[in-house]
Design a protein around this motif. Structure first.
Motif, PDB file in Angstrom:
ATOM      1  N   THR A  34       0.721  -1.528  -0.457  1.00 23.81           N
ATOM      2  CA  THR A  34       0.161  -0.754   0.169  1.00 23.81           C
ATOM      3  C   THR A  34       0.867   1.409   0.158  1.00 23.81           C
ATOM      4  O   THR A  34       0.160   2.243  -0.621  1.00 23.81           O
ATOM      5  CB  THR A  34      -1.028   0.142   1.295  1.00 23.81           C
ATOM      6  OG1 THR A  34      -1.933  -1.006   1.037  1.00 23.81           O
ATOM      7  CG2 THR A  34      -1.969   1.372   1.184  1.00 23.81           C
ATOM      8  N   TYR A  37       2.584   1.720  -2.932  1.00 20.26           N
ATOM      9  CA  TYR A  37       0.849   2.955  -4.150  1.00 20.26           C
ATOM     10  C   TYR A  37       1.210   3.974  -4.357  1.00 20.26           C
ATOM     11  O   TYR A  37       0.641   4.759  -5.032  1.00 20.26           O
ATOM     12  CB  TYR A  37      -0.556   1.479  -3.917  1.00 20.26           C
ATOM     13  CG  TYR A  37      -1.193   1.861  -5.108  1.00 20.26           C
ATOM     14  CD1 TYR A  37      -1.328   2.297  -6.027  1.00 20.26           C
ATOM     15  CD2 TYR A  37      -1.856   2.783  -4.176  1.00 20.26           C
ATOM     16  CE1 TYR A  37      -3.009   2.715  -6.727  1.00 20.26           C
ATOM     17  CE2 TYR A  37      -3.523   3.251  -4.009  1.00 20.26           C
ATOM     18  CZ  TYR A  37      -3.752   3.380  -6.472  1.00 20.26           C
ATOM     19  OH  TYR A  37      -4.270   3.904  -6.568  1.00 20.26           O
ATOM     20  N   TYR A 621      -0.481  -0.750 -11.028  1.00 19.39           N
ATOM     21  CA  TYR A 621      -0.859  -1.341  -9.474  1.00 19.39           C
ATOM     22  C   TYR A 621      -2.575  -1.421  -9.685  1.00 19.39           C
ATOM     23  O   TYR A 621      -2.831  -0.302  -9.820  1.00 19.39           O
ATOM     24  CB  TYR A 621      -0.242  -0.136  -8.667  1.00 19.39           C
ATOM     25  CG  TYR A 621       0.931  -0.468  -8.545  1.00 19.39           C
ATOM     26  CD1 TYR A 621       1.899  -1.423  -7.823  1.00 19.39           C
ATOM     27  CD2 TYR A 621       2.291   0.418  -9.069  1.00 19.39           C
ATOM     28  CE1 TYR A 621       3.475  -2.241  -7.785  1.00 19.39           C
ATOM     29  CE2 TYR A 621       3.845   0.148  -8.631  1.00 19.39           C
ATOM     30  CZ  TYR A 621       3.931  -1.391  -8.133  1.00 19.39           C
ATOM     31  OH  TYR A 621       5.404  -1.461  -8.464  1.00 19.39           O
ATOM     32  N   VAL A 623      -5.592  -1.768  -7.462  1.00 14.67           N
ATOM     33  CA  VAL A 623      -5.773  -1.864  -6.308  1.00 14.67           C
ATOM     34  C   VAL A 623      -7.216  -2.456  -5.672  1.00 14.67           C
ATOM     35  O   VAL A 623      -8.187  -2.249  -6.643  1.00 14.67           O
ATOM     36  CB  VAL A 623      -5.969  -0.198  -5.578  1.00 14.67           C
ATOM     37  CG1 VAL A 623      -6.438  -0.017  -4.095  1.00 14.67           C
ATOM     38  CG2 VAL A 623      -4.327   0.519  -5.844  1.00 14.67           C
ATOM     39  N   VAL A 634      -2.897  -4.900  -3.509  1.00 13.70           N
ATOM     40  CA  VAL A 634      -2.416  -4.437  -4.111  1.00 13.70           C
ATOM     41  C   VAL A 634      -1.615  -5.173  -5.151  1.00 13.70           C
ATOM     42  O   VAL A 634      -1.085  -5.716  -4.615  1.00 13.70           O
ATOM     43  CB  VAL A 634      -1.385  -3.254  -3.766  1.00 13.70           C
ATOM     44  CG1 VAL A 634      -1.079  -3.037  -4.954  1.00 13.70           C
ATOM     45  CG2 VAL A 634      -2.500  -1.972  -2.826  1.00 13.70           C
TER      46      VAL A 634
END
Ligand code: ZN
Length: 661
Positions: A34, A37, A621, A623, A634
């Motif tokens: 995370t 990301y 990425y 999510v 992710v």
């Protein structure tokens, strides 16, 4: 869902695009994924800042070109459309209309009539709604910028004589600001500094303009110039702060946010000091106004973004070497007089790129050494890292491009290199950096600079020979660093091939070898070749097959003995400061180029038609969120084409007006 990594060999003009693999991302805990990301989004949101820094019309031009590219109804196979498409790709790659490396304006080889007709077919209403200018206005304002070679010919002009600001297309100074005025403005600022020994990076984060005849900095910060893009960056940094790995990292991010809000350069220094001191965090980043190559005066910093994390595998490798440093020292073939009693290896820092943005994209550095402030470096040190997965991508690309097929002698050797080459290249670098340079000791009373101009070449040779000797050692197999007992042969072949033949492609015809690393490789390779020739069966030789020169290795074990012999001698030269012997080695083996062989190698290389510049396509990425709106997963996704990525970024990260005056 874990999508397989896909290589690419997309090419246009002088460019080859590669993908890089974010190895190990899927194994990371959700919190770190995370964080990566969020930082990756922060790394992309500043894209438009760089485009506008690179030239006043770049964003409007990009919008116009993309409009034509996506709406064109005519023959997409026509000569004009093909030229237009290549031009757009080059503009995308360069983040503007000037070549990313030479900074010369890219030639628009399609016709102005083609462009005008394409815009007419789209219709004036759509064109005006999208680009903020009518077709007539575009023709008057933008067409000359594209088609007239006299207008904005270079992004960064460094040639003395002319006004460097007036002759550079970069958008760092108002059009009515002269070089002399800008220099005087910043000289005056520096003279007012409260602590001259710790100067801030004057002018780094602003455009210098004239308002009512007065010079004034327009700061790049929230609420001022580039504010909308900076607010987006802050948005993601705020989120990153909530999942930071430790309070120290949260403080780094927080200080960067403060800088983006205030534009205060003292806060920027505070941020870089916090950043350089954070060496414990697994995930790291750079984000902001960083390098000054784009400003002819070297003050204004272009925006870049980068998210990365520690390469655990590579770091474990260098930790293993460092932990065994004394064993390597004790068992080396050098005279015991010149060995260290106690030795400590160095752990090299290797990182994995997770996202490249701004001035690091698509063309990227493969190593990073920051911050740039001299006093911060002197008082607080710097972070120096190599980006392992980008190097890896370059290596992979080299396998498919015909280079090895042209220069490696036979299929068996080629297979050896394809199987073990990359792993052994990394290991050679580790041995060289972590152990080689740190090994050995000086004899008492010897001046460390005794070898003078030959010193750096001899020092590189010493580290390389240490690596070459040990890469073949059974100890490395025992430590799990090489997969088996023959892996090292790939390194012996490619090292000597490079030193004897292929590194010559980097030398201009008629010139000799100047650079210390190249001299060192030539020295080792030619010394070994020469000493092999006096043995009954030469372990190595050069041979000619159908008019082409190849390296032939007959006996790898005997070759290792030659490396050992030379290592011992080079260590003696270094330890005793034997200038005469150093001069003789370098002059005999390290400098001269056989012109006939050089020409042959250059011709063979040219025929391969390799792209001189390379760049990268980023991963995506993906999510997922839970019912409460929190990130629940992710994942990484590869496979996007360059064209798709560019058009997506232009939609998703369009943060600025098309003209920023
Ligand atoms: Zn070195």
């Amino acid at each position: 869902m874990q999508e397989d990594f896909i290589y690419t060999d997309e090419r246009f003009a002088d460019i080859q695009l590669l993908r890089y693999k974010v190895a190990g991302f899927d194994k990371l805990p959700l919190r770190q994924r995370t964080l990566i990301y969020y930082l990756s989004q922060a790394a992309l949101e500043g894209r438009d800042i760089l485009w506008d820094q690179n030239g006043r019309y770049n964003l409007r031009i990009r919008k116009m070109l993309e409009l034509v590219f996506t709406h064109y109804q005519g023959n997409r196979e026509s000569d004009n459309f093909k030229k237009f498409s290549v031009y757009l790709k080059r503009v995308w790659f360069s983040n503007g209309i000037h070549h990313h490396y030479s900074t010369d304006k890219l030639p628009a080889t399609f016709s102005p009539d083609f462009l005008e007709e394409a815009l007419q077919n789209i219709g004036n209403n759509v064109v005006e709604a999208e680009t903020g200018a009518t077709i007539e206005q575009l023709k008057a304002e933008i067409f000359p910028v594209l088609f007239n070679p006299q207008i904005m010919p270079k992004r960064v002009n460094q040639a003395e004589g002319a006004d460097l600001i007036a002759t550079s297309a970069a958008n760092y100074y108002g059009s009515d600001v002269t070089q002399a005025e800008a220099e005087a403005f910043y000289a005056h600022q520096k003279s007012l500094a409260s602590d001259p020994s710790r100067p801030v990076m004057y002018g780094m984060n602003s455009r210098l303009v004239k308002e009512n005849g007065q010079l004034k900095e327009r700061l790049w910060r929230s609420g001022e110039l580039y504010g909308p893009a900076i607010d987006r960056i802050i948005f993601w940094l705020d989120k990153a702060k909530t999942v930071a790995e430790n309070p120290k990292q949260a403080e780094v991010i927080d200080c960067l946010i403060q800088f983006y809000r205030s534009g205060d350069l003292r806060t920027f220094d505070k941020y870089t000091i916090l950043w350089v001191n954070d060496t414990e965090s697994f995930v790291d980043f750079t984000n902001g106004f960083t390098e000054t190559y784009g400003d002819p005066l070297g003050l204004k910093a272009s925006w870049e973004g980068f998210a990365n994390f520690k390469d655990i595998v590579a770091t474990a490798r260098t930790e293993t070497l460092a932990a065994n440093a004394q064993w390597f020292e004790d068992n080396s073939p050098v005279d015991p007089l010149f060995k260290k009693q106690t030795t400590r290896g160095i752990t090299a820092k290797v990182i994995i790129a997770a996202m490249l943005g701004g001035d690091l994209y698509p063309s990227s550095a493969i190593g990073i050494n920051l911050p740039n402030s001299n006093w911060v470096r002197a008082e607080h040190g710097s972070k120096s890292v190599t980006i392992g997965n980008l190097t890896d991508a370059y290596n992979k690309a080299a396998h498919g491009n015909g280079f090895l097929d042209e220069f490696v002698i036979d299929a068996d050797t080629l297979e050896l290199i394809n199987t073990y080459g990359d792993a052994c290249d990394d290991l050679h670098t580790d041995l060289h950096e972590c152990l080689g340079h740190g090994s050995g000791r000086m004899a008492e009373g010897v001046d460390p600079d005794a070898l003078k101009a030959y010193g750096s070449c001899i020092e590189e040779a010493r580290a390389d020979l240490f690596a070459l000797y040990y890469i073949a050692d059974p100890k490395l197999v025992a430590l799990g660093l090489t997969p088996d007992a023959k892996a090292y042969k790939s390194q012996y072949y490619t090292y000597l091939m490079n030193g004897l033949l292929t590194q010559l492609v980097r030398i201009e015809p008629g010139c000799n070898i100047e650079e210390a690393h190249m001299r060192n490789r030539a020295l080792i390779a030619h010394w070994v070749l020469h000493h092999a020739s006096s043995l009954a069966i030469p372990p190595v030789q050069l041979t000619t097959i159908q008019g082409k020169t190849f390296l032939k290795i007959n006996d790898y074990e005997a070759l290792r003995k030659l490396f050992a012999q030379l290592l011992s001698e080079v260590q003696r030269i270094k330890s005793e400061g034997d200038y005469e012997a150093a001069a003789q080695l370098v002059e005999t083996y390290g400098i001269n180029v056989n012109q006939e062989l050089h020409n042959e190698i250059l011709q063979r290389y040219k025929a391969l038609n390799l792209a001189p510049y390379k760049g990268f396509i980023n991963p995506e990425y993906i999510v997922e969120y839970d019912e409460k709106g929190n990130i629940s997963d992710v994942q990484i996704k590869y496979g996007e084409t360059f064209e798709h990525q560019m058009l997506r970024y232009s939609q998703q990260y369009a943060t600025l007006p098309l003209i920023n005056d």
